[in-house]
Design a protein around this motif. Sequence first.
Motif, PDB file in Angstrom:
ATOM      1  N   ASP A   1      -5.100  -1.072  -6.060  1.00 36.06           N
ATOM      2  CA  ASP A   1      -5.730  -1.357  -7.354  1.00 36.06           C
ATOM      3  C   ASP A   1      -5.089  -2.614  -7.941  1.00 36.06           C
ATOM      4  OD1 ASP A   1      -3.398  -0.611  -9.169  1.00 36.06           O
ATOM      5  OD2 ASP A   1      -3.702   1.260  -8.073  1.00 36.06           O
ATOM      6  N   TYR A   2      -5.713  -3.153  -8.995  1.00 35.13           N
ATOM      7  CA  TYR A   2      -5.222  -4.423  -9.548  1.00 35.13           C
ATOM      8  C   TYR A   2      -3.990  -4.262 -10.413  1.00 35.13           C
ATOM      9  CZ  TYR A   2      -8.824  -7.077  -7.396  1.00 35.13           C
ATOM     10  OH  TYR A   2      -9.593  -7.694  -6.452  1.00 35.13           O
ATOM     11  N   LEU A   3      -3.570  -3.026 -10.646  1.00 34.85           N
ATOM     12  CA  LEU A   3      -2.348  -2.844 -11.417  1.00 34.85           C
ATOM     13  C   LEU A   3      -1.144  -2.751 -10.481  1.00 34.85           C
ATOM     14  CD1 LEU A   3      -3.800  -0.430 -14.129  1.00 34.85           C
ATOM     15  CD2 LEU A   3      -3.556  -2.905 -14.223  1.00 34.85           C
ATOM     16  N   GLY A   4      -1.438  -2.702  -9.178  1.00 39.13           N
ATOM     17  CA  GLY A   4      -0.362  -2.649  -8.187  1.00 39.13           C
ATOM     18  C   GLY A   4       0.446  -3.943  -8.169  1.00 39.13           C
ATOM     19  N   LYS A   5       1.738  -3.783  -7.923  1.00 37.51           N
ATOM     20  CA  LYS A   5       2.648  -4.937  -7.876  1.00 37.51           C
ATOM     21  C   LYS A   5       2.231  -5.880  -6.744  1.00 37.51           C
ATOM     22  CE  LYS A   5       7.462  -5.759  -7.370  1.00 37.51           C
ATOM     23  NZ  LYS A   5       8.357  -5.324  -6.317  1.00 37.51           N
ATOM     24  N   VAL A   6       2.363  -7.180  -6.979  1.00 34.35           N
ATOM     25  CA  VAL A   6       2.024  -8.157  -5.942  1.00 34.35           C
ATOM     26  C   VAL A   6       3.156  -8.196  -4.913  1.00 34.35           C
ATOM     27  CG1 VAL A   6       1.560 -10.593  -5.467  1.00 34.35           C
ATOM     28  CG2 VAL A   6       0.593  -9.516  -7.511  1.00 34.35           C
ATOM     29  N   THR A   7       2.800  -7.932  -3.638  1.00 30.83           N
ATOM     30  CA  THR A   7       3.838  -7.869  -2.604  1.00 30.83           C
ATOM     31  C   THR A   7       3.808  -9.076  -1.668  1.00 30.83           C
ATOM     32  OG1 THR A   7       2.327  -6.622  -1.177  1.00 30.83           O
ATOM     33  CG2 THR A   7       3.834  -5.333  -2.547  1.00 30.83           C
ATOM     34  N   GLY A   8       2.765  -9.892  -1.792  1.00 26.44           N
ATOM     35  CA  GLY A   8       2.691 -11.047  -0.904  1.00 26.44           C
ATOM     36  C   GLY A   8       1.457 -11.879  -1.185  1.00 26.44           C
ATOM     37  N   LYS A   9       1.367 -13.001  -0.474  1.00 29.51           N
ATOM     38  CA  LYS A   9       0.230 -13.891  -0.670  1.00 29.51           C
ATOM     39  C   LYS A   9      -0.372 -14.265   0.669  1.00 29.51           C
ATOM     40  CE  LYS A   9       1.624 -16.004  -4.990  1.00 29.51           C
ATOM     41  NZ  LYS A   9       2.328 -17.101  -5.633  1.00 29.51           N
ATOM     42  N   ALA A  10      -1.662 -14.605   0.647  1.00 25.59           N
ATOM     43  CA  ALA A  10      -2.317 -15.099   1.858  1.00 25.59           C
ATOM     44  C   ALA A  10      -3.296 -16.186   1.444  1.00 25.59           C
ATOM     45  CB  ALA A  10      -3.045 -13.964   2.562  1.00 25.59           C
ATOM     46  N   SER A  11      -3.595 -17.091   2.366  1.00 24.67           N
ATOM     47  CA  SER A  11      -4.488 -18.213   2.050  1.00 24.67           C
ATOM     48  C   SER A  11      -5.776 -18.135   2.855  1.00 24.67           C
ATOM     49  CB  SER A  11      -3.806 -19.542   2.358  1.00 24.67           C
ATOM     50  OG  SER A  11      -2.565 -19.593   1.735  1.00 24.67           O
ATOM     51  N   TYR A  12      -6.720 -18.964   2.431  1.00 25.30           N
ATOM     52  CA  TYR A  12      -8.032 -19.085   3.078  1.00 25.30           C
ATOM     53  C   TYR A  12      -7.876 -19.216   4.593  1.00 25.30           C
ATOM     54  CZ  TYR A  12     -12.821 -20.896   3.737  1.00 25.30           C
ATOM     55  OH  TYR A  12     -14.125 -21.079   4.124  1.00 25.30           O
ATOM     56  N   GLY A  13      -8.586 -18.375   5.319  1.00 20.36           N
ATOM     57  CA  GLY A  13      -8.571 -18.454   6.778  1.00 20.36           C
ATOM     58  C   GLY A  13      -7.496 -17.607   7.448  1.00 20.36           C
ATOM     59  N   ASP A  14      -6.488 -17.161   6.696  1.00 16.19           N
ATOM     60  CA  ASP A  14      -5.424 -16.334   7.285  1.00 16.19           C
ATOM     61  C   ASP A  14      -6.032 -15.053   7.842  1.00 16.19           C
ATOM     62  OD1 ASP A  14      -3.554 -18.153   6.551  1.00 16.19           O
ATOM     63  OD2 ASP A  14      -2.581 -16.919   5.006  1.00 16.19           O
ATOM     64  N   GLN A  15      -5.543 -14.641   9.001  1.00 12.66           N
ATOM     65  CA  GLN A  15      -6.035 -13.392   9.581  1.00 12.66           C
ATOM     66  C   GLN A  15      -5.117 -12.238   9.221  1.00 12.66           C
ATOM     67  OE1 GLN A  15      -6.812 -14.339  13.810  1.00 12.66           O
ATOM     68  NE2 GLN A  15      -8.887 -13.741  13.242  1.00 12.66           N
ATOM     69  N   VAL A  16      -5.740 -11.080   9.023  1.00 16.74           N
ATOM     70  CA  VAL A  16      -4.948  -9.886   8.704  1.00 16.74           C
ATOM     71  C   VAL A  16      -5.386  -8.730   9.609  1.00 16.74           C
ATOM     72  CG1 VAL A  16      -4.587 -10.543   6.281  1.00 16.74           C
ATOM     73  CG2 VAL A  16      -6.566  -9.131   6.873  1.00 16.74           C
ATOM     74  N   ASN A  17      -4.462  -7.882   9.958  1.00 18.16           N
ATOM     75  CA  ASN A  17      -4.788  -6.650  10.689  1.00 18.16           C
ATOM     76  C   ASN A  17      -5.045  -5.553   9.675  1.00 18.16           C
ATOM     77  OD1 ASN A  17      -4.587  -7.289  13.538  1.00 18.16           O
ATOM     78  ND2 ASN A  17      -2.428  -7.713  13.097  1.00 18.16           N
ATOM     79  N   ILE A  18      -6.120  -4.809   9.898  1.00 18.54           N
ATOM     80  CA  ILE A  18      -6.462  -3.728   8.969  1.00 18.54           C
ATOM     81  C   ILE A  18      -5.766  -2.450   9.429  1.00 18.54           C
ATOM     82  CG2 ILE A  18      -8.355  -2.439   7.881  1.00 18.54           C
ATOM     83  CD1 ILE A  18      -8.405  -5.514   7.357  1.00 18.54           C
ATOM     84  N   GLU A  19      -4.991  -1.885   8.533  1.00 22.32           N
ATOM     85  CA  GLU A  19      -4.238  -0.680   8.897  1.00 22.32           C
ATOM     86  C   GLU A  19      -4.731   0.567   8.179  1.00 22.32           C
ATOM     87  OE1 GLU A  19      -0.266  -2.025   8.070  1.00 22.32           O
ATOM     88  OE2 GLU A  19      -0.035  -2.794  10.114  1.00 22.32           O
ATOM     89  N   GLY A  20      -5.632   0.383   7.240  1.00 19.01           N
ATOM     90  CA  GLY A  20      -6.141   1.547   6.525  1.00 19.01           C
ATOM     91  C   GLY A  20      -7.189   1.129   5.508  1.00 19.01           C
ATOM     92  N   THR A  21      -7.959   2.088   5.026  1.00 14.80           N
ATOM     93  CA  THR A  21      -9.007   1.819   4.045  1.00 14.80           C
ATOM     94  C   THR A  21      -8.946   2.878   2.966  1.00 14.80           C
ATOM     95  OG1 THR A  21     -10.436   0.890   5.738  1.00 14.80           O
ATOM     96  CG2 THR A  21     -11.516   1.597   3.725  1.00 14.80           C
ATOM     97  N   GLN A  22      -9.117   2.433   1.733  1.00 15.94           N
ATOM     98  CA  GLN A  22      -9.256   3.400   0.637  1.00 15.94           C
ATOM     99  C   GLN A  22     -10.260   2.842  -0.359  1.00 15.94           C
ATOM    100  OE1 GLN A  22      -5.554   5.210  -0.810  1.00 15.94           O
ATOM    101  NE2 GLN A  22      -6.498   5.341  -2.830  1.00 15.94           N
ATOM    102  N   GLY A  23     -11.446   3.434  -0.385  1.00 15.44           N
ATOM    103  CA  GLY A  23     -12.506   2.914  -1.241  1.00 15.44           C
ATOM    104  C   GLY A  23     -12.820   1.484  -0.859  1.00 15.44           C
ATOM    105  N   ALA A  24     -12.786   0.576  -1.833  1.00 14.45           N
ATOM    106  CA  ALA A  24     -13.095  -0.830  -1.577  1.00 14.45           C
ATOM    107  C   ALA A  24     -11.841  -1.621  -1.202  1.00 14.45           C
ATOM    108  CB  ALA A  24     -13.754  -1.430  -2.803  1.00 14.45           C
ATOM    109  N   TRP A  25     -10.765  -0.945  -0.909  1.00 14.00           N
ATOM    110  CA  TRP A  25      -9.499  -1.625  -0.594  1.00 14.00           C
ATOM    111  C   TRP A  25      -9.098  -1.432   0.859  1.00 14.00           C
ATOM    112  CZ3 TRP A  25      -6.510  -4.456  -4.178  1.00 14.00           C
ATOM    113  CH2 TRP A  25      -7.022  -4.448  -5.485  1.00 14.00           C
ATOM    114  N   LYS A  26      -8.445  -2.470   1.403  1.00 11.60           N
ATOM    115  CA  LYS A  26      -7.946  -2.394   2.773  1.00 11.60           C
ATOM    116  C   LYS A  26      -6.433  -2.593   2.777  1.00 11.60           C
ATOM    117  CE  LYS A  26     -11.919  -2.685   5.430  1.00 11.60           C
ATOM    118  NZ  LYS A  26     -12.819  -2.202   4.423  1.00 11.60           N
ATOM    119  N   LYS A  27      -5.756  -1.740   3.560  1.00 13.36           N
ATOM    120  CA  LYS A  27      -4.315  -1.923   3.771  1.00 13.36           C
ATOM    121  C   LYS A  27      -4.198  -2.946   4.889  1.00 13.36           C
ATOM    122  CE  LYS A  27       0.042  -0.558   3.403  1.00 13.36           C
ATOM    123  NZ  LYS A  27       0.756   0.048   4.506  1.00 13.36           N
TER     124      LYS A  27
END
Lengths: 157, 308
Positions: free
Chosen positions: A41-67
């Motif tokens: 959620d948007y109240l969660g603490k910011v733990t990191g940043k990523a930029s345009y084009g960066d690839q991420v591995n999806i480790e989980g899903t919750q509603g409209a959010w991806k881990k």
Amino acid sequence: MKKTKSLIIAVCLVLFVAAVAFAASKMSVQIKEAQLRATPDYLGKVTGKASYGDQVNIEGTQGAWKKVKTVKGAQSGWMHDSALSEKEIRMSAGDKDVKIAASSSELQLAGKGFSKEVENEYKKKNSAVTYKWVDQMERIKISQPQIQKFMKEGELK
Amino acid sequence: MKTMKKSRLFMAVSVLAVTAFSAAAFYGCQAMGPLAKVGAATGIITSDQADSIEKVSTAVSKASETITPEQEYYIGRTIGAVISSKYKVYQNDIVTDYINVMGQSLSKFSDMPETFGGYHFLVLDSDEINAFAAPGGLIFVTRGILRCCKDEDAVAAVLAHEIGHVQLKHGTESIDDSRMTSVVTTILAEGAKNLGPKELASLTTAFEGSISDITNKLVTNGYSREYENQADKAAVTIMKRAGYNPTALVSMLEMMGKVMKPDGMDFAKTHPSPQSRIEVVKEVIGGSAKADVNTARLARFNRNLANI
């Protein structure tokens, strides 16, 4: 004998699960600057940043959010679906990329089509249109604590 | 016997694994047959290129779907530039900050909280009752429309309605399909090279066309009643999720109905009548909602927008 059998089954199962996971395991950041959060959620603490084009591995899903875990830098956190694309985003496209991008929807080319270059051309032809205010708007940054304070003070969610 | 069973099982599982891998490899494979045809017809790509594209193609149903978030961002910047050049900008840091914190908070509760360049808000120094949303999240509201708001929830209703237009991509939906067809064929012709003068000219023409398609809707003719109702519905959802009272959208529309001249050059010209929108909004909200005013929010509304 039994042992070998179970081992083979186990290996095949792992392969199968890995294959299914592979189908949707990698996504790309499709916005200029993205933030990773501790909670979905948007109240969660910011733990990191990523930029345009960066690839991420999806480790989980919750509603409209991806881990996610970033491929580069291995940062972990939650990102909203709207920041991610299933397509791979190629930052500087080669000829092969252009072909692939044209023939499938797997690849997206950064900086192609309507781009900074086209904007500059438009500016040259339309000198009465000023970008001063748009540039100024984009510089307005509202921080996470500011939003939290605003929500709390206003007795909002 | 045992070995037979084992190998059969192994085969079955392997087939499953291979199928899954293939599914993964081909997942999301759609293509652009019609675009290839157009490209070849216009001579921008060779018929060979077109053929190879055609082979793996099905169809792109709408050209607006080919607009990437990055392209949407550049379209939005120029739409924003056109609007902020047409109007005088209201330069008041307190008001600008207030509107931006509120708007960005609201955007987090929309279905599209993230856009390429993010949501940003600006107040226009005009008595006109009006608001505009450029694709990608640049949102403009006039002092005139803010003066119609009697509390913070009403301002939130205006901003949430505009966020609704952004989220639903009403701006880029207004772009004629032919513009994007031309963009895609130009990208194909250009390949990995830098833009040549011919390609740049063709992209700029498509860009100018797209800008005028959108400003025609935003400034001149307005969106369809259907789009306005959709944005109102999105606004109610966003407000509810954020904790605002959605009935503020109804009171806002009632207020606008009172002060707007039906033949005015502003909202009246580009929006369906407030009365017709109220009916739809009331239906979406349902009967239970009350028009309670939150005192904490009213206090900060009065503090920040006292001189609007």
